[in-house]
Design a protein around this motif. Structure first.
Motif, PDB file in Angstrom:
ATOM      1  N   PRO A 170       0.816  -1.226   0.000  1.00 18.11           N
ATOM      2  CA  PRO A 170       0.000   0.000   0.000  1.00 18.11           C
ATOM      3  C   PRO A 170       0.845   1.270   0.000  1.00 18.11           C
ATOM      4  CG  PRO A 170      -0.940  -1.595   1.500  1.00 18.11           C
ATOM      5  CD  PRO A 170       0.369  -2.178   1.036  1.00 18.11           C
ATOM      6  N   GLU A 171       1.960   1.267   0.740  1.00 20.85           N
ATOM      7  CA  GLU A 171       2.803   2.451   0.804  1.00 20.85           C
ATOM      8  C   GLU A 171       3.454   2.739  -0.551  1.00 20.85           C
ATOM      9  OE1 GLU A 171       1.954   0.836   4.628  1.00 20.85           O
ATOM     10  OE2 GLU A 171       2.947  -0.089   2.900  1.00 20.85           O
ATOM     11  N   GLU A 172       3.909   1.679  -1.238  1.00 23.73           N
ATOM     12  CA  GLU A 172       4.529   1.859  -2.550  1.00 23.73           C
ATOM     13  C   GLU A 172       3.525   2.367  -3.584  1.00 23.73           C
ATOM     14  OE1 GLU A 172       5.986  -2.052  -3.218  1.00 23.73           O
ATOM     15  OE2 GLU A 172       7.958  -1.665  -2.320  1.00 23.73           O
ATOM     16  N   TRP A 173       2.341   1.809  -3.546  1.00 24.07           N
ATOM     17  CA  TRP A 173       1.318   2.232  -4.520  1.00 24.07           C
ATOM     18  C   TRP A 173       0.915   3.689  -4.317  1.00 24.07           C
ATOM     19  CZ3 TRP A 173      -0.912  -0.477  -8.603  1.00 24.07           C
ATOM     20  CH2 TRP A 173      -2.035   0.127  -9.209  1.00 24.07           C
ATOM     21  N   MET A 174       0.758   4.096  -3.062  1.00 26.07           N
ATOM     22  CA  MET A 174       0.274   5.443  -2.762  1.00 26.07           C
ATOM     23  C   MET A 174       1.332   6.515  -3.009  1.00 26.07           C
ATOM     24  SD  MET A 174      -1.906   4.598   0.693  1.00 26.07           S
ATOM     25  CE  MET A 174      -2.205   6.315   1.053  1.00 26.07           C
ATOM     26  N   LYS A 175       2.628   6.126  -3.147  1.00 28.94           N
ATOM     27  CA  LYS A 175       3.657   7.114  -3.446  1.00 28.94           C
ATOM     28  C   LYS A 175       3.510   7.654  -4.860  1.00 28.94           C
ATOM     29  CE  LYS A 175       7.283   5.545  -0.266  1.00 28.94           C
ATOM     30  NZ  LYS A 175       8.629   4.923  -0.171  1.00 28.94           N
ATOM     31  N   GLY A 176       3.038   6.809  -5.774  1.00 37.18           N
ATOM     32  CA  GLY A 176       2.906   7.232  -7.149  1.00 37.18           C
ATOM     33  C   GLY A 176       1.502   7.725  -7.451  1.00 37.18           C
ATOM     34  N   LYS A 177       1.377   8.507  -8.527  1.00 40.58           N
ATOM     35  CA  LYS A 177       0.077   8.963  -8.982  1.00 40.58           C
ATOM     36  C   LYS A 177      -0.605   7.884  -9.800  1.00 40.58           C
ATOM     37  CE  LYS A 177       1.131  13.917  -8.999  1.00 40.58           C
ATOM     38  NZ  LYS A 177       1.109  15.160  -9.802  1.00 40.58           N
ATOM     39  N   LEU A 178      -1.897   8.059 -10.022  1.00 40.84           N
ATOM     40  CA  LEU A 178      -2.659   7.066 -10.779  1.00 40.84           C
ATOM     41  C   LEU A 178      -2.104   6.922 -12.194  1.00 40.84           C
ATOM     42  CD1 LEU A 178      -5.092   5.143 -10.976  1.00 40.84           C
ATOM     43  CD2 LEU A 178      -6.488   7.101 -11.642  1.00 40.84           C
ATOM     44  N   SER A 179      -1.646   8.030 -12.774  1.00 42.64           N
ATOM     45  CA  SER A 179      -1.132   7.988 -14.145  1.00 42.64           C
ATOM     46  C   SER A 179       0.129   7.135 -14.263  1.00 42.64           C
ATOM     47  CB  SER A 179      -0.851   9.401 -14.634  1.00 42.64           C
ATOM     48  OG  SER A 179       0.075  10.050 -13.782  1.00 42.64           O
ATOM     49  N   GLU A 180       0.816   6.888 -13.149  1.00 44.55           N
ATOM     50  CA  GLU A 180       2.016   6.064 -13.160  1.00 44.55           C
ATOM     51  C   GLU A 180       1.699   4.579 -13.114  1.00 44.55           C
ATOM     52  OE1 GLU A 180       4.403   9.449 -10.534  1.00 44.55           O
ATOM     53  OE2 GLU A 180       4.503   7.339  -9.951  1.00 44.55           O
ATOM     54  N   HIS A 181       0.459   4.247 -12.829  1.00 45.68           N
ATOM     55  CA  HIS A 181       0.066   2.842 -12.692  1.00 45.68           C
ATOM     56  C   HIS A 181      -0.692   2.325 -13.904  1.00 45.68           C
ATOM     57  CE1 HIS A 181       1.451   2.621  -8.584  1.00 45.68           C
ATOM     58  NE2 HIS A 181       0.740   3.706  -8.250  1.00 45.68           N
ATOM     59  N   CYS A 182      -0.851   3.149 -14.928  1.00 44.88           N
ATOM     60  CA  CYS A 182      -1.545   2.698 -16.131  1.00 44.88           C
ATOM     61  C   CYS A 182      -1.000   3.435 -17.342  1.00 44.88           C
ATOM     62  CB  CYS A 182      -3.044   2.899 -16.005  1.00 44.88           C
ATOM     63  SG  CYS A 182      -3.532   4.623 -15.832  1.00 44.88           S
ATOM     64  N   SER A 183      -1.366   2.956 -18.523  1.00 45.06           N
ATOM     65  CA  SER A 183      -0.910   3.588 -19.753  1.00 45.06           C
ATOM     66  C   SER A 183      -1.645   4.907 -19.958  1.00 45.06           C
ATOM     67  CB  SER A 183      -1.153   2.661 -20.942  1.00 45.06           C
ATOM     68  OG  SER A 183      -2.549   2.467 -21.125  1.00 45.06           O
ATOM     69  N   SER A 184      -1.101   5.740 -20.863  1.00 42.96           N
ATOM     70  CA  SER A 184      -1.734   7.028 -21.143  1.00 42.96           C
ATOM     71  C   SER A 184      -3.114   6.834 -21.749  1.00 42.96           C
ATOM     72  CB  SER A 184      -0.841   7.850 -22.073  1.00 42.96           C
ATOM     73  OG  SER A 184      -0.593   7.132 -23.288  1.00 42.96           O
ATOM     74  N   LYS A 185      -3.274   5.786 -22.551  1.00 42.56           N
ATOM     75  CA  LYS A 185      -4.575   5.493 -23.149  1.00 42.56           C
ATOM     76  C   LYS A 185      -5.600   5.153 -22.077  1.00 42.56           C
ATOM     77  CE  LYS A 185      -6.846   2.270 -26.326  1.00 42.56           C
ATOM     78  NZ  LYS A 185      -6.653   1.094 -27.221  1.00 42.56           N
ATOM     79  N   GLU A 186      -5.205   4.303 -21.141  1.00 46.20           N
ATOM     80  CA  GLU A 186      -6.124   3.934 -20.058  1.00 46.20           C
ATOM     81  C   GLU A 186      -6.372   5.111 -19.124  1.00 46.20           C
ATOM     82  OE1 GLU A 186      -7.084   0.430 -21.493  1.00 46.20           O
ATOM     83  OE2 GLU A 186      -7.863   1.175 -19.574  1.00 46.20           O
ATOM     84  N   MET A 187      -5.360   5.960 -18.940  1.00 44.98           N
ATOM     85  CA  MET A 187      -5.533   7.126 -18.076  1.00 44.98           C
ATOM     86  C   MET A 187      -6.556   8.082 -18.679  1.00 44.98           C
ATOM     87  SD  MET A 187      -4.675   8.374 -15.221  1.00 44.98           S
ATOM     88  CE  MET A 187      -5.271   9.875 -14.445  1.00 44.98           C
ATOM     89  N   LYS A 188      -6.474   8.266 -19.988  1.00 42.03           N
ATOM     90  CA  LYS A 188      -7.448   9.131 -20.651  1.00 42.03           C
ATOM     91  C   LYS A 188      -8.850   8.547 -20.537  1.00 42.03           C
ATOM     92  CE  LYS A 188      -8.215  11.651 -24.954  1.00 42.03           C
ATOM     93  NZ  LYS A 188      -7.708  11.923 -26.321  1.00 42.03           N
ATOM     94  N   LYS A 189      -8.966   7.235 -20.657  1.00 38.47           N
ATOM     95  CA  LYS A 189     -10.263   6.557 -20.517  1.00 38.47           C
ATOM     96  C   LYS A 189     -10.823   6.760 -19.109  1.00 38.47           C
ATOM     97  CE  LYS A 189     -12.310   1.933 -20.632  1.00 38.47           C
ATOM     98  NZ  LYS A 189     -12.039   0.490 -20.872  1.00 38.47           N
ATOM     99  N   ILE A 190      -9.935   6.616 -18.117  1.00 40.35           N
ATOM    100  CA  ILE A 190     -10.372   6.803 -16.726  1.00 40.35           C
ATOM    101  C   ILE A 190     -10.840   8.232 -16.501  1.00 40.35           C
ATOM    102  CG2 ILE A 190      -9.581   6.849 -14.330  1.00 40.35           C
ATOM    103  CD1 ILE A 190      -7.678   4.528 -15.093  1.00 40.35           C
ATOM    104  N   GLU A 191     -10.090   9.204 -17.036  1.00 40.51           N
ATOM    105  CA  GLU A 191     -10.463  10.606 -16.875  1.00 40.51           C
ATOM    106  C   GLU A 191     -11.803  10.891 -17.533  1.00 40.51           C
ATOM    107  OE1 GLU A 191      -7.118  12.570 -18.538  1.00 40.51           O
ATOM    108  OE2 GLU A 191      -6.000  12.658 -16.627  1.00 40.51           O
TER     109      GLU A 191
END
Length: 845
Positions: free
Chosen positions: A251-272
């Motif tokens: 949990p600590e490692e995951w929360m250090k990064g932003k959501l955009s760091e955990h998925c591709s730019s295509k998936e990030m745009k879809k999520i947004e």
């Protein structure tokens, strides 16, 4: 600051209860109730104590002086001394009330407040010491009242000699007192018992909530799915340990990064886009779900299902997001295999509540049907399959199928479903084309909207009645403004006319006619549900004669009306509008029974005495009744349904001639009067309804004297406002006749400016509610801010926004409904100026 500290100390001393355990919240509230009761008693009893002391000193009644002084200082001690246990203080307090009651009854008698103190003694005992104490107090009151009655009967009490006739009323007074005392104590006992149960349940619920909170935290920390929470910048502020099992991150490692760091730019745009779409649908929808992919710690993508919720404050402001993320790798792998699986379609068909029917496009035969459709049609699945769809769905539209016959791609419309029993139901259906096993078919889905359609009809009827009610209110307002000057000027002319003159008689007829018109306005308001029913002593024969005039003008010549109405029938306690409704409904039913054949309508009204043997209903009591008989020579009522005619919505009339509510309303009205309505009928020999109204005694001499009491006058300064010139002139003339000095205006802004300039120029303000620029109630609020003690009376012909109860809230001292007679206006002015005003049976000092 000192004042606040003093207030805090007083609040702590009298309001804050000693520390009790959480299981003893009832004791906390008993302690607070004790302080409120006895602190209020100490504060407010000072006036009667002072009066009693002055009386005792003037009459030389040393015993009274000593007793009241001891009682008052004992009350002060009970309030101030907290060192004694609560039960002892409470016991002393309730015994003080008991001693006050006994002392007053023994020394002053039935005219004293002794019974009130005894009544309060039992109530306070129940509240402070519990239901058992309340019961004991009631028994002690009973013994006390009986003992005092015995002493009085034996001639041992001084006040008995001074008040002859007390012996005859003491027993009924005692019985009534004990009856009411018992009822109140029983109610309080039940209330306190249920309060104790409620407190126990609340404590149990608190424990359950705490237990559930721990359980939910345990579930979140040990859940298989990732449970997370993000702020408005899509930054994680919480994620559970399941993230490690699904993606390899702590949990600590995951929360250090932003959501955009955990998925591709295509998936990030879809999520947004998904989040933006969800935000656009607020506040109608706060949840959303979608599929996306996220990186595992080793770099490969994992397909996931995201179910999220938008978090909002109570005020609607945005907080962030929370939700769950689930690994759906296995689901995605199986999805391609299940897409064309017929079993999946069957599962869907069987689970939804929408009726689904699959029909061949060529033959229109039903080849499958889901359970919801089976239930709506009312036949077994085997009986439905193989039948042409038009047997059940759109039976009158055969040959006009929107898809196969009219060439539409999809159809969404309201249609008729014919059940297996031949009953028509309204449905909203959608038809679309599908291919099933290589065969062209139609997918027909539908929902039952019969109840929705019925509700729409009811809503339309309700809206019509609302429009009628609004129109009736407007008519009433204008009509009252017309009647007011007629009644006012007629009253003044009546005062000027000499007794026994023809002019006086003519003016009296005008005044009576205007008064009847005022009563008619009240009937209009009652019809539109804008005025409550008011029960008052009434001669039913007058209302019935008026109603018969209206009925006679609407009946055809084939129906003869005969009436035998005793003009000397006694009074009943009833509402004239409801009596009018009873006679109109009964006569309308009689008309419908004779509409085709003609006949005779007979109306009889007479007094009748009923004994125990004659009573028609257990709720009735023996005595004198006014009996209304409505008899027709129509078709009669079948014996098989005669016991149901008073049921709501039951009717034997054809559609359009009755709702089935008329007799049910009559029955409810008569039962509310403690009367009875009976019916006798034979098919072909007509019907007879008998309505029994309990008679009441004639007005007492005191009431008659009150009615003929002289008009009260004065000489104060009055600021008078009304938007109608003719009304304000008439009111000014009327008030000046009564001796008042009147300043009359028709503009509320002018009145406000005049009052601001000279607030002490006026002793009272009388204003109409409906005024230009500033309404009467709002003007009253402004005047009270300028001068808080100015007495104000509001007048209105009708207003939806103001009522007698609402008018009292901003400090207005009086409220009158137009048209107002001189006597009522004079009485209300004097009542307000003398610091006492009355609102519908309640006195406020």
């Amino acid at each position: 600051m000192k004042k606040n500290k003093l207030f805090t100390n007083i609040h702590h001393y009298f309001w804050d209860a000693p520390q009790f355990s959480e299981q003893d919240l009832l004791s906390v509230w008993r302690h607070r109730i004790f302080n409120i009761i006895f602190l209020s008693t100490v504060a407010f009893i000072i006036f009667p104590y002072t009066v009693a002391m002055i009386h005792s000193i003037q009459t030389g009644w040393l015993l009274g002086s000593i007793f009241y002084t001891l009682v008052y200082f004992l009350l002060i001690a009970v309030v101030l001394i907290h060192g004694i246990s609560f039960k002892v203080r409470a016991l002393i307090g309730v015994l003080v009330f008991y001693s006050l009651g006994v002392f007053a009854l023994l020394t002053i008698g039935v005219a004293s407040s002794g019974r009130h103190y005894l009544f309060s003694f039992s109530i306070i005992a129940s509240l402070l010491l519990g239901p058992r104490a309340g019961v004991i107090a009631v028994f002690l009151n009973a013994i006390t009242m009986i003992a005092i009655g015995w002493l009085e009967g034996a001639g041992h009490l001084r006040w008995m000699i001074e008040m002859p006739g007390v012996s005859e009323i003491w027993f009924p007074l005692t019985a009534t007192f004990l009856c009411l005392n018992t009822i109140v104590i029983v109610a309080l006992s039940i209330l306190i018992h249920n309060l104790e149960l409620g407190l126990k349940k609340e404590q149990e619920l608190t424990k359950t909530v705490q237990k559930n909170e721990a359980m939910y935290r345990l579930l979140a920390e040990n859940g298989v799915d990732c449970i997370w929470q993000m702020n408005s910048d899509l930054e994680f502020i919480y994620i559970n340990p399941a993230i490690f099992h699904q993606f390899g991150f702590t949990p600590e490692e995951w929360m250090k990064g932003k959501l955009s760091e955990h998925c591709s730019s295509k998936e990030m745009k879809k999520i947004e886009n998904e989040v933006s779409d969800a935000m656009d649908r607020l506040p109608d929808k706060i949840t959303y779900s979608f599929e996306s992919s996220f990186f595992h710690k080793d770099g490969h993508e994992i397909p996931c299902e995201v179910i999220g919720k938008i978090l909002l404050y109570d005020a609607g402001d945005f907080i962030g997001f929370q939700g769950t993320t689930r690994n759906i790798t296995e689901r995605k792998q199986a999805q391609s295999v299940l897409e064309e699986n017929e079993q999946r379609l069957k599962t869907i068909l069987d689970s939804i509540q929408t009726g689904i029917v699959i029909i061949t496009a060529e033959t229109h035969k039903i080849i499958d049907v889901n359970p919801a459709a089976v239930e709506m049609i009312g036949a077994s699945k085997e009986q439905i399959i193989g039948r042409v769809c038009h047997k059940y769905i759109c039976p009158s539209e055969k040959g006009n199928c929107p898809i196969t016959d009219l060439g539409q791609k999809i159809d969404h419309s309201e249609r008729i479903l014919l059940t297996a029993k031949g009953k028509k139901r309204s449905i909203l259906k959608t038809v679309s084309q599908i291919t099933l096993n290589g065969q062209k078919c139609l997918l027909d889905s539908f929902i039952d909207i019969t109840e929705k359609k019925q509700l729409e009809v009811q809503l339309q009827q309700s809206q019509k009645m609302e429009v009628i009610g609004t129109l009736a209110g407007g008519i009433a307002h204008d009509f009252n403004n017309i009647l007011f000057p007629i009644i006012g000027y007629t009253e003044m002319l009546l005062e000027d006319a000499s007794e026994d003159s023809q002019l006086k008689k003519d003016l009296t007829q005008i005044f009576n006619g205007a008064s009847r018109a005022s009563d008619l306005v009240k009937q209009i308001l009652t019809f539109s549900r804008q005025e409550n029913y008011e029960l008052k002593p009434l001669k039913t024969q007058l209302v019935i004669k008026e109603a018969l005039k209206l009925i006679a003008s609407s009946l055809p010549s084939t129906i003869k009306i005969s009436q035998n109405i005793n003009k000397n029938c006694g009074l009943v306690l009833a509402d004239p509008t409801q009596i009018h409704q009873v006679i109109m409904n009964l006569c309308t039913n009689a008309f419908h029974a004779m509409e085709e054949t003609g006949g005779e309508l007979k109306i009889t009204l007479k007094e009748i005495e009923l004994t125990f043997e004659d009573l028609k209903d257990q709720s009735m009591t023996p005595g004198m009744y006014v009996c209304l008989t409505v008899m027709d020579t129509g078709i009669g009522i079948k014996q098989s349904v005669i016991d149901r005619i008073f049921d709501p919505y039951f009717t034997t009339k054809e559609e359009g001639k009755g709702t089935g509510l008329g007799l049910a309303v009559i029955h409810g009205i008569i039962k509310s009067y403690n009367g009875h309505v009976s019916v006798y009928s034979e098919p072909g020999n007509g019907t007879e309804f008998r309505v029994y109204f309990p008679m009441i005694e004639e007005l007492s001499e005191t009431a008659r004297n009150k009615i003929i009491s002289p008009i009260q006058k004065g000489n104060e300064r009055v600021l008078l406002l009304d938007d109608k010139d003719d009304i304000v002139r008439m009111e000014k003339q009327m008030l000046e006749r009564l001796g008042y000095h009147v300043t009359a205006l028709t503009n509320s802004k002018d009145a406000l400016e005049m009052f601001q300039a000279q607030p002490d120029k006026f002793d009272i303000v009388i204003s109409d509610v409906t005024m230009p620029n500033i309404t009467g109630d709002k003007l009253a609020g402004k005047l009270i801010k300028i001068r808080s003690d100015i007495p104000i009376i509001l007048c209105t012909g009708f207003s939806k926004t103001i009522s007698k109860e609402k008018a009292a809230s901003p400090g207005i001292k009086g409220f009158l409904i137009k048209p107002i007679v001189m006597k009522d206006l004079a009485a209300k002015i004097r009542e307000v100026l003398d610091k006492s005003y009355i609102f519908i049976g309640k006195n406020y000092e």
